[in-house]
Scaffold this motif. Sequence first.
Motif, short mmCIF file in Angstrom:
data_model
loop_
_atom_site.label_atom_id
_atom_site.label_comp_id
_atom_site.label_asym_id
_atom_site.label_seq_id
_atom_site.Cartn_x
_atom_site.Cartn_y
_atom_site.Cartn_z
N ASP A 92 46.11 31.30 37.13
CA ASP A 92 46.12 32.74 37.37
C ASP A 92 44.69 33.27 37.26
N PRO A 93 43.88 33.14 38.33
CA PRO A 93 42.48 33.55 38.24
C PRO A 93 42.34 35.01 37.87
N ALA A 94 41.33 35.30 37.07
CA ALA A 94 41.08 36.67 36.64
C ALA A 94 40.52 37.49 37.80
N PRO A 95 40.85 38.78 37.88
CA PRO A 95 40.25 39.62 38.92
C PRO A 95 38.78 39.85 38.64
N ALA A 96 38.00 40.17 39.67
CA ALA A 96 36.56 40.35 39.50
C ALA A 96 36.13 41.67 40.11
N ALA A 97 35.43 42.47 39.30
CA ALA A 97 34.94 43.75 39.80
C ALA A 97 33.93 43.56 40.92
N TYR A 98 33.17 42.46 40.85
CA TYR A 98 32.11 42.23 41.83
C TYR A 98 32.46 41.12 42.81
N ARG A 99 33.73 40.75 42.88
CA ARG A 99 34.14 39.64 43.74
C ARG A 99 33.80 39.88 45.20
N VAL A 100 34.12 41.07 45.71
CA VAL A 100 33.86 41.38 47.11
C VAL A 100 32.36 41.35 47.38
N LEU A 101 31.58 41.88 46.43
CA LEU A 101 30.13 41.90 46.59
C LEU A 101 29.57 40.48 46.69
N VAL A 102 30.02 39.59 45.79
CA VAL A 102 29.53 38.22 45.80
C VAL A 102 29.95 37.50 47.07
N SER A 165 17.72 26.00 21.77
CA SER A 165 18.27 26.92 22.76
C SER A 165 19.42 27.71 22.15
N VAL A 166 19.80 28.77 22.85
CA VAL A 166 20.95 29.58 22.48
C VAL A 166 22.03 29.32 23.52
N GLU A 167 23.24 29.05 23.08
CA GLU A 167 24.35 28.81 23.99
C GLU A 167 25.22 30.04 24.11
N VAL A 168 25.56 30.37 25.35
CA VAL A 168 26.53 31.42 25.63
C VAL A 168 27.64 30.79 26.46
N HIS A 169 28.87 30.88 25.99
CA HIS A 169 30.01 30.33 26.70
C HIS A 169 30.66 31.41 27.56
N LEU A 170 30.90 31.10 28.82
CA LEU A 170 31.56 32.01 29.75
C LEU A 170 33.01 31.56 29.89
N ARG A 171 33.93 32.33 29.32
CA ARG A 171 35.31 31.86 29.19
C ARG A 171 36.21 32.25 30.35
N THR A 172 35.75 33.12 31.23
CA THR A 172 36.49 33.39 32.45
C THR A 172 35.52 33.38 33.61
N CYS A 173 36.03 33.05 34.79
CA CYS A 173 35.20 33.08 35.99
C CYS A 173 35.98 33.75 37.10
N PRO A 174 35.76 35.03 37.33
CA PRO A 174 36.46 35.72 38.40
C PRO A 174 36.12 35.18 39.78
N PHE A 175 35.04 34.37 39.85
CA PHE A 175 34.57 33.85 41.13
C PHE A 175 34.98 32.40 41.34
N LEU A 176 36.02 31.92 40.63
CA LEU A 176 36.34 30.50 40.66
C LEU A 176 36.69 30.01 42.06
N GLU A 177 37.41 30.82 42.82
CA GLU A 177 37.75 30.40 44.19
C GLU A 177 36.49 30.26 45.03
N LEU A 178 35.51 31.15 44.82
CA LEU A 178 34.25 31.05 45.56
C LEU A 178 33.46 29.82 45.12
N VAL A 179 33.57 29.45 43.84
CA VAL A 179 32.92 28.23 43.38
C VAL A 179 33.46 27.04 44.15
#
Length: 233
Positions: A92-102, A165-179
Motif C-alpha cells: 500500500d504505497p504512501a501518497p506523495a504531495a510532490y509525486r506529480v511534480l517528480v 557520519s550521521v545516518e537518517v533513515h527514510l521509512r516511507t517512499c511516496p515515489f516507490l513506483e517511480l523508483v
Amino acid sequence: MEPSGKATSGETVDTPQHRTLGPASRVSILRLLRDTGAGMTAADVAARTGQHLSTTRAHLERLAGAGLLVKARANGGQPGRPAWRYRATATDPAPAAYRVLVAALLEHLPSDADGRTAGRVGRDWGLRLAASVPPQDDPVEAVTAVLGGLGLSPHRQPSGPGAASVEVHLRTCPFLELVGQRPDAVCGLHAGLVRGVLESRGVRDAEAVLEPFGAPHACVVRLPPPRHRAGRR
C-alpha cells in the motif's frame, strides 16, 4: 493471497504477477525479501538461497519486471558503479504531495540520464526547498525538515561523538513506483536534493550518500557530521 494461481472462489488467476511466481525459486526469493525488509543484492540473495548467482539475477529481474520488487543503487561516495539492491514493493504505497511534480520532472530528463544528471537537478530543487524551512543551526535538521515535508518520514539515528557520519533513515517512499521505473534518476534526484539543502546551510561539497533499502524497511542517507560545516551564508 498465496501465489498458487487460484482465487478463493476456485477460478484460475492468470496475471503477469502470478505467471512470474510460477517457479518455486522465485516465490522463495520474494518471501526472503519480504521477510528481510532491507534491500539485498543478487549476491546476498544467492548466498541465502544457495542458487547460482546468474540464475538469481535472472529471477530478481523477472520479479522486478512484474512489479513485485523495486531495485536501486547507492548514489555518491562509492568508487565504480554499485550493485543493484532489490526490495519487495509495499502493498500500500504512501501518497506523495510532490509525486506529480517528480513524475513531470523525470519526463524532462533523457531516458538514459544517470544519477549524476538527476543529482544536479535535485541540488537546485534542494536549494529552493531549503528556503521554506526555519534556519536551523544543525544542517542535518534542515535536511530532515525538507525530507519530512516530502513525505519521506526521516528519522535521525543516534550517533556517538566522533562519528564519521550521521545516518537518517527514510521509512516511507511516496515515489516507490517511480523508483521502479527510473531507479538511478529518482535516487540521484533525492541525493542531489539533500546536497542542495546542506549547501544552503553552508556545508559545501558535501558527499551525502543515499543507500536505497540500506536498513530494514528504510533507505539510509549518510551525511557529514555538523563539525564539517564550512560556515553559514
